[in-house]
Scaffold this motif. Structure first.
Motif, PDB file in Angstrom:
ATOM      1  N   ASP A  14     -51.045  21.959 -30.275  1.00  0.00           N
ATOM      2  CA  ASP A  14     -50.139  22.222 -31.394  1.00  0.00           C
ATOM      3  C   ASP A  14     -48.716  22.512 -30.905  1.00  0.00           C
ATOM      4  N   VAL A  15     -48.588  23.071 -29.706  1.00  0.00           N
ATOM      5  CA  VAL A  15     -47.258  23.294 -29.121  1.00  0.00           C
ATOM      6  C   VAL A  15     -46.620  21.954 -28.759  1.00  0.00           C
ATOM      7  N   VAL A  16     -47.414  21.061 -28.176  1.00  0.00           N
ATOM      8  CA  VAL A  16     -46.913  19.735 -27.808  1.00  0.00           C
ATOM      9  C   VAL A  16     -46.501  18.977 -29.072  1.00  0.00           C
ATOM     10  N   LEU A  17     -47.328  19.039 -30.108  1.00  0.00           N
ATOM     11  CA  LEU A  17     -46.968  18.391 -31.375  1.00  0.00           C
ATOM     12  C   LEU A  17     -45.670  18.966 -31.933  1.00  0.00           C
ATOM     13  N   GLY A  18     -45.489  20.266 -31.778  1.00  0.00           N
ATOM     14  CA  GLY A  18     -44.268  20.907 -32.247  1.00  0.00           C
ATOM     15  C   GLY A  18     -43.028  20.390 -31.532  1.00  0.00           C
ATOM     16  N   ARG A  19     -43.205  19.901 -30.312  1.00  0.00           N
ATOM     17  CA  ARG A  19     -42.073  19.306 -29.574  1.00  0.00           C
ATOM     18  C   ARG A  19     -41.822  17.868 -30.010  1.00  0.00           C
ATOM     19  N   ILE A  20     -42.873  17.183 -30.430  1.00  0.00           N
ATOM     20  CA  ILE A  20     -42.779  15.759 -30.758  1.00  0.00           C
ATOM     21  C   ILE A  20     -42.355  15.521 -32.206  1.00  0.00           C
ATOM     22  N   ARG A  80     -52.900  11.182 -36.627  1.00  0.00           N
ATOM     23  CA  ARG A  80     -52.981  11.587 -38.042  1.00  0.00           C
ATOM     24  C   ARG A  80     -51.588  11.791 -38.630  1.00  0.00           C
ATOM     25  N   HIS A  81     -50.700  12.437 -37.877  1.00  0.00           N
ATOM     26  CA  HIS A  81     -49.333  12.651 -38.358  1.00  0.00           C
ATOM     27  C   HIS A  81     -48.588  11.326 -38.526  1.00  0.00           C
ATOM     28  N   LEU A  82     -48.809  10.401 -37.610  1.00  0.00           N
ATOM     29  CA  LEU A  82     -48.197   9.071 -37.747  1.00  0.00           C
ATOM     30  C   LEU A  82     -48.651   8.415 -39.046  1.00  0.00           C
TER      31      LEU A  82
END
Length: 105
Positions: free
Chosen positions: A36-42, A74-76
Motif C-alpha cells: 500500500d505504501v508503494v501504491l501510494g507512491r505510484i 485493479r486500480h488501472l
C-alpha cells in the motif's frame, strides 16, 4: 542499472533496430514499505502511457512488486487503463529473436 545509458548502448540499439525503453515513474519498491505504501507512491502520478519501474528481485525476501501488482492492476482497471508490454506500448507487432551482432567499441 539505474537507467544509465551511454552512446554505445544507444548506437548498438539503433544498429539492431531496437527501441530503448526507460521508465517514467519510479515506485521505489526496493525501499522498505508495504504494497500500500508503494501504491501510494505510484497512483498519484500514474497516467496513461506511464512506464512504471517495479523490481522482481530484492536482496532479501519477496519483492514488494509481487504483492503490489494485483492491486495496481485493479486500480488501472478502475481508471479504464490496463497494463501492456513495452512492445504493445511502442506499437511493435513482432519481435524477432535478438542476436548479439553489435561490434565492440
Amino acid at each position: 542499472p539505474l537507467g544509465l545509458l551511454n552512446p554505445r548502448i544507444l548506437r548498438c540499439a539503433a544498429e539492431e533496430g531496437l527501441e530503448v525503453v526507460g521508465w517514467s515513474l519510479r515506485s521505489y519498491d526496493g525501499l522498505a514499505g508495504a504494497p500500500d505504501v508503494v501504491l501510494g507512491r505510484i497512483l498519484p502520478r500514474l497516467t496513461a502511457g506511464a512506464v512504471v519501474l517495479l523490481h522482481d528481485r530484492v536482496p532479501e525476501g519477496e519483492p514488494t512488486a509481487v504483492q503490489t501488482v494485483p492491486a495496481l492492476a485493479r486500480h488501472l482497471a478502475e481508471r479504464g487503463l490496463r497494463g501492456v508490454t513495452a512492445s504493445e506500448l511502442l506499437g511493435i507487432r513482432h519481435n524477432a529473436p535478438l542476436e548479439d551482432t553489435c561490434s565492440g567499441s
